[in-house]
Design an enzyme around this catalytic site. Sequence first.
Site: not given
Ligand SMILES: NCCCN[C@H]1CC[C@H](N)CC1
Length: 292
Positions: A34, A159
């Site tokens: 990414q 996560d």
């Molecule tokens: N660890 C950082 C948060 C990662 N979680 C996502 C980030 C992007 C959002 N659209 C949804 C949760």
Amino acid sequence: KALKEYYFNNPMWPGEAHSLKVEKILFKEKSEYQEVMVFESSVYGKVLVLDGIVQLTEKDECAYQEMITHLPLCSIESPKNVLVVGGGDGGVLREIARHSSVELIDICEIDKMVIDVSKEFFPELALGFEDPRVRLSVGDAVEFLRQAAEGKYDAIIVDSSDPVGPAQELVEKPFFENLARALRPGGVLCNMAESMWLHTHLIQDMISICRETFKGSVHYAWTSVPTYPSGVIGFLLCSTEGPPVDFKNPINPIEKIEGALQHRRELRFYNSEIHKAAFCLPSFVKKEGNLA
Ligand SMILES: NCCCN[C@H]1CC[C@H](N)CC1
């Protein structure tokens, strides 16, 4: 400008955009998976962006990292073995470290660039990697969970980023079946579960998969994260068959864990009251998605 265009066309939130003023771009490179970008914003501190999607900001990351960690860990007596899927910024590791009962923290993050960038630009999160209980695996969590020993973990925290990039496979049934297999009886899963304003169909699909896969309880909780689209994000809390877990009344309250509130970085958002409140849902959510 680039950030805005992508938001208007992003399938996760078509037709809407949330913009932050960019003071200075601090990092921007493509990893194997990414585009990774860090910029200094005007009011939210530094911001981590993956493929044009805000992952965290220094100002409001506490709401997400603290809730996704303590909602599961404060719901079971004394968590020992914990697995984090994703979470390469280290924020969830920082939060798990507050629990003195924890002996092993496994983390499986697919993109090493996220880890390295967090260590350089987000020391308040990457400090999570310094805990001696942390065991890092860089690789695909789908494979990691296939290999995981049965019943190994007391808690697993997924996560992940949105299921429109490397995290696509993390919302499919086989992955949830392997998550359930890797948990002990009465073990708990906390999975990032998008926005109740934007994603009720996706949430319903995840809930149906979880209701079939986790024979304990399945609940939806949510919190406020101003820099996520619609300003809220949800979590799916699931427990496997075995000792029942009452997610709505923390039996292992953070306030009673010695040193937890001040461990490394003070707790800024989570507390036992907001834990209980997180499971209170608006009527349209209860009706629409039978997310009660
Ligand atoms: N660890 C950082 C948060 C990662 N979680 C996502 C980030 C992007 C959002 N659209 C949804 C949760």
